[in-house]
Motif scaffolding. Structure first.
Motif, PDB file in Angstrom:
ATOM      1  N   SER A  74       0.864  -1.207  -0.332  1.00  0.00           N
ATOM      2  CA  SER A  74       0.146  -0.446  -0.380  1.00  0.00           C
ATOM      3  C   SER A  74       0.976   1.308   0.120  1.00  0.00           C
ATOM      4  CB  SER A  74      -1.035  -0.019   1.102  1.00  0.00           C
ATOM      5  OG  SER A  74      -0.271   0.327   2.206  1.00  0.00           O
ATOM      6  N   ILE A  75       2.073   1.334   0.354  1.00  0.00           N
ATOM      7  CA  ILE A  75       2.910   2.141   0.472  1.00  0.00           C
ATOM      8  C   ILE A  75       3.473   2.681  -0.901  1.00  0.00           C
ATOM      9  CG2 ILE A  75       5.068   1.651   1.686  1.00  0.00           C
ATOM     10  CD1 ILE A  75       2.795   4.564   2.629  1.00  0.00           C
ATOM     11  N   LEU A  76       3.552   1.736  -1.023  1.00  0.00           N
ATOM     12  CA  LEU A  76       4.911   1.233  -2.534  1.00  0.00           C
ATOM     13  C   LEU A  76       4.541   2.371  -3.374  1.00  0.00           C
ATOM     14  CD1 LEU A  76       4.661  -2.036  -3.465  1.00  0.00           C
ATOM     15  CD2 LEU A  76       6.572  -0.968  -2.773  1.00  0.00           C
ATOM     16  N   SER A  77       3.215   3.179  -4.399  1.00  0.00           N
ATOM     17  CA  SER A  77       3.353   4.426  -4.839  1.00  0.00           C
ATOM     18  C   SER A  77       3.924   5.219  -4.575  1.00  0.00           C
ATOM     19  CB  SER A  77       1.442   4.184  -4.759  1.00  0.00           C
ATOM     20  OG  SER A  77       0.651   4.998  -3.921  1.00  0.00           O
ATOM     21  N   VAL A  78       3.819   5.680  -3.182  1.00  0.00           N
ATOM     22  CA  VAL A  78       4.356   6.799  -2.407  1.00  0.00           C
ATOM     23  C   VAL A  78       5.817   6.870  -2.316  1.00  0.00           C
ATOM     24  CG1 VAL A  78       4.369   8.217  -0.304  1.00  0.00           C
ATOM     25  CG2 VAL A  78       2.551   6.907  -0.724  1.00  0.00           C
ATOM     26  N   LEU A  79       6.484   6.036  -2.768  1.00  0.00           N
ATOM     27  CA  LEU A  79       7.852   5.291  -2.743  1.00  0.00           C
ATOM     28  C   LEU A  79       7.928   6.338  -4.009  1.00  0.00           C
ATOM     29  CD1 LEU A  79       9.854   2.984  -0.882  1.00  0.00           C
ATOM     30  CD2 LEU A  79      10.210   3.470  -3.098  1.00  0.00           C
ATOM     31  N   VAL A  80       7.702   5.351  -4.846  1.00  0.00           N
ATOM     32  CA  VAL A  80       7.877   5.902  -6.351  1.00  0.00           C
ATOM     33  C   VAL A  80       7.626   6.883  -6.396  1.00  0.00           C
ATOM     34  CG1 VAL A  80       7.397   4.711  -8.422  1.00  0.00           C
ATOM     35  CG2 VAL A  80       7.326   3.456  -6.667  1.00  0.00           C
ATOM     36  N   ARG A  81       6.088   7.324  -6.836  1.00  0.00           N
ATOM     37  CA  ARG A  81       5.638   8.737  -7.743  1.00  0.00           C
ATOM     38  C   ARG A  81       6.309  10.191  -6.122  1.00  0.00           C
ATOM     39  NH1 ARG A  81       0.041   5.938  -8.536  1.00  0.00           N
ATOM     40  NH2 ARG A  81      -0.079   4.520  -9.781  1.00  0.00           N
ATOM     41  N   ARG A  82       6.103  10.018  -5.161  1.00  0.00           N
ATOM     42  CA  ARG A  82       6.440  11.449  -3.911  1.00  0.00           C
ATOM     43  C   ARG A  82       6.062  12.311  -4.536  1.00  0.00           C
ATOM     44  NH1 ARG A  82      13.223  10.775  -6.773  1.00  0.00           N
ATOM     45  NH2 ARG A  82      13.667   9.008  -5.315  1.00  0.00           N
ATOM     46  N   ASP A  83       4.362  12.160  -4.271  1.00  0.00           N
ATOM     47  CA  ASP A  83       3.306  12.728  -4.292  1.00  0.00           C
ATOM     48  C   ASP A  83       2.284  13.200  -2.961  1.00  0.00           C
ATOM     49  OD1 ASP A  83       2.189  10.071  -4.362  1.00  0.00           O
ATOM     50  OD2 ASP A  83       1.433  10.455  -6.495  1.00  0.00           O
ATOM     51  N   ASN A  84       3.359  12.020  -1.833  1.00  0.00           N
ATOM     52  CA  ASN A  84       2.498  12.210  -0.260  1.00  0.00           C
ATOM     53  C   ASN A  84       2.853  12.606   0.194  1.00  0.00           C
ATOM     54  OD1 ASN A  84      -0.087  11.025  -0.372  1.00  0.00           O
ATOM     55  ND2 ASN A  84       0.257   9.946  -1.871  1.00  0.00           N
ATOM     56  N   PRO A  85       2.958  13.421   1.646  1.00  0.00           N
ATOM     57  CA  PRO A  85       3.782  13.434   1.795  1.00  0.00           C
ATOM     58  C   PRO A  85       4.554  12.439   2.758  1.00  0.00           C
ATOM     59  CG  PRO A  85       1.701  15.029   2.985  1.00  0.00           C
ATOM     60  CD  PRO A  85       1.273  13.582   2.109  1.00  0.00           C
ATOM     61  N   VAL A  86       5.963  12.722   3.431  1.00  0.00           N
ATOM     62  CA  VAL A  86       7.195  12.106   3.780  1.00  0.00           C
ATOM     63  C   VAL A  86       7.184  11.369   4.932  1.00  0.00           C
ATOM     64  CG1 VAL A  86       9.224  12.984   1.881  1.00  0.00           C
ATOM     65  CG2 VAL A  86       8.831  13.849   4.338  1.00  0.00           C
ATOM     66  N   GLU A  87       6.499  11.575   5.627  1.00  0.00           N
ATOM     67  CA  GLU A  87       5.999  11.152   6.639  1.00  0.00           C
ATOM     68  C   GLU A  87       5.054   9.641   6.633  1.00  0.00           C
ATOM     69  OE1 GLU A  87       5.247  10.057  11.156  1.00  0.00           O
ATOM     70  OE2 GLU A  87       6.481  12.369  10.603  1.00  0.00           O
ATOM     71  N   HIS A  88       4.405   9.891   5.337  1.00  0.00           N
ATOM     72  CA  HIS A  88       3.792   8.540   5.341  1.00  0.00           C
ATOM     73  C   HIS A  88       4.817   6.854   5.457  1.00  0.00           C
ATOM     74  CE1 HIS A  88      -0.367   9.709   4.767  1.00  0.00           C
ATOM     75  NE2 HIS A  88      -0.151  10.859   3.943  1.00  0.00           N
ATOM     76  N   LEU A  89       6.349   7.514   4.762  1.00  0.00           N
ATOM     77  CA  LEU A  89       6.997   6.733   4.562  1.00  0.00           C
ATOM     78  C   LEU A  89       8.217   6.735   6.335  1.00  0.00           C
ATOM     79  CD1 LEU A  89       7.895   7.668   1.138  1.00  0.00           C
ATOM     80  CD2 LEU A  89       6.878   5.532   2.063  1.00  0.00           C
ATOM     81  N   ARG A  90       7.974   7.370   6.909  1.00  0.00           N
ATOM     82  CA  ARG A  90       9.246   6.848   7.919  1.00  0.00           C
ATOM     83  C   ARG A  90       8.894   5.964   8.681  1.00  0.00           C
ATOM     84  NH1 ARG A  90       9.601  10.214  12.265  1.00  0.00           N
ATOM     85  NH2 ARG A  90      10.816   9.981  14.276  1.00  0.00           N
ATOM     86  N   GLN A  91       8.089   4.811   8.815  1.00  0.00           N
ATOM     87  CA  GLN A  91       8.896   3.937   9.434  1.00  0.00           C
ATOM     88  C   GLN A  91       9.126   2.805   7.912  1.00  0.00           C
ATOM     89  OE1 GLN A  91       4.133   3.359   9.919  1.00  0.00           O
ATOM     90  NE2 GLN A  91       4.724   1.193   9.844  1.00  0.00           N
ATOM     91  N   PHE A  92       9.011   2.923   7.054  1.00  0.00           N
ATOM     92  CA  PHE A  92      10.179   2.222   6.498  1.00  0.00           C
ATOM     93  C   PHE A  92      11.726   2.413   5.705  1.00  0.00           C
ATOM     94  CE2 PHE A  92       5.304   2.669   5.509  1.00  0.00           C
ATOM     95  CZ  PHE A  92       5.154   1.342   5.971  1.00  0.00           C
ATOM     96  N   TYR A  93      11.679   3.490   6.136  1.00  0.00           N
ATOM     97  CA  TYR A  93      13.460   4.345   5.718  1.00  0.00           C
ATOM     98  C   TYR A  93      14.315   3.795   7.018  1.00  0.00           C
ATOM     99  CZ  TYR A  93      16.547   8.027   3.650  1.00  0.00           C
ATOM    100  OH  TYR A  93      17.430   8.947   3.765  1.00  0.00           O
ATOM    101  N   ARG A  94      14.719   3.178   6.139  1.00  0.00           N
ATOM    102  CA  ARG A  94      16.879   2.887   6.144  1.00  0.00           C
ATOM    103  C   ARG A  94      17.467   3.138   6.970  1.00  0.00           C
ATOM    104  NH1 ARG A  94      18.497  -2.860   3.893  1.00  0.00           N
ATOM    105  NH2 ARG A  94      20.076  -2.245   5.900  1.00  0.00           N
TER     106      ARG A  94
END
Length: 335
Positions: free
Chosen positions: A212-232
């Motif tokens: 469910s989070i892949l589109s945010v990672l690829v398109r970078r069109d949502n707040p980066v906060e959505h990716l906080r828990q996935f960022y290494r």
């Protein structure tokens, strides 16, 4: 505070890690350059040694592994759309300087008959590959996503990595008009965070990914906060600087990816080593994309909790405690 859940019903290290809330930040591999080469599956010892082309690549990777963090190798599986019969695609990503925004890339299509020659040249002088200029590919600003599916290292990578690879390959790469490639890749560290992904040329590592989070990672069109828990973390920095860099990125948003930056630990807990320190003080210098603004961030990183994790999949593997960190006292100065 220590969090623990039973491993009775789980054999995958990443299931334990995610269930117990282990934060993946600070686990990105750090190096000066990445050598990414096509290598036919399967990546078993028998296949790597029996195939003469793969054996040359395997030997080159072994030599690079013996050198301290100068060039890290990654194998990628050939793709029917990206690959060219009789040739090996080579992606060589390097830091353009100490203070930088993303890795610079040289891409080659090397004839299989020249792989031994390429391996020898790269081992002796990776900074000078002019003799292979005829095989250099034009820089079309292609983004490469490398998804670890290397089940021979840990079954969690194939079990959870392959579906993520399939979704990205079919849903995003296929509709990117050639601007995005998605590859299956060999081990990129920290399989307790499977599924893991390496994003180039930015050099960002990701883990515990969910469809469910892949589109945010690829398109970078949502707040980066959505990716906080996935960022290494960003591979341009070491562990504690990665932890601070995430906090800055969350404040600055996607534009932060275009900033030149560098980080260093200026003080650290003297009792423990880097991977188990209770605290560290970090400085991160930055320059805006148009060079109009320069400055520094200063922060203190402190351990605040422990969680239990499993470093390798398997029923007999022991749970181990790992420290969790947060950023305190983040301040910014402008030169």
């Amino acid at each position: 505070m220590t969090t623990q859940k039973s491993s009775t019903n789980h054999q995958f290290c990443s299931v334990i890690s995610k269930a117990n809330g282990e934060d993946p930040i600070g686990s990105a591999s750090t190096t000066h350059a990445w050598l990414v080469m096509e290598a036919a599956l399967p990546w078993t010892e028998e296949h790597l040694h029996s195939d003469p082309i793969l054996n040359e690549i395997h030997e080159l990777f072994h030599k690079l592994d013996d050198r301290p963090a100068s060039v890290m190798p990654i194998a990628i599986a050939p793709d029917k759309e990206y690959s060219v019969p009789g040739h090996i695609r080579v992606l060589y990503y390097q830091r353009p300087e100490d203070h930088f925004a993303q890795f610079s890339k040289q891409e080659f299509l090397i004839p299989e008959s020249l792989i031994s020659q390429f391996a020898t040249a790269f081992t002796q002088a990776p900074q000078d590959l002019n003799q292979f200029a005829a095989y250099l590919q034009p820089d079309n600003h292609i983004r490469d996503l490398l998804v670890c599916t290397h089940g021979d290292v840990d079954v969690a990578c194939s079990r959870f990595g392959y579906p993520i690879y399939q979704k990205l390959r079919q849903d995003d790469a296929a509709t990117s008009t050639g601007k995005l490639r998605v590859w299956r890749c060999s081990h990129i560290g920290a399989h307790q965070f499977a599924p893991t992904l390496f994003d180039l040329p930015t050099g960002q590592f990701w883990g515990h990914l969910e469809p469910s989070i892949l589109s945010v990672l690829v398109r970078r069109d949502n707040p980066v906060e959505h990716l906080r828990q996935f960022y290494r973390g960003w591979s341009g920095m070491t562990k504690f600087a990665q932890i601070v860099e995430r906090e800055i990125w969350l404040q600055q948003g996607w534009d932060w990816l275009n900033y030149k930056k560098s980080g260093e630990v200026i003080a650290q807990d003297p009792i423990h080593d880097e991977w188990n320190a209770d605290w560290a003080e970090v400085r991160i210098d930055f320059t805006s994309p148009d060079n109009s603004t320069q400055g520094s961030y200063f922060a203190r990183v402190e351990a605040y909790a422990q969680v239990m994790t499993l470093f390798n999949s398997g029923h007999e593997q022991p749970l181990e405690a790992v420290k969790q960190y947060r950023v305190n006292q983040l301040t910014k100065t402008i030169i």
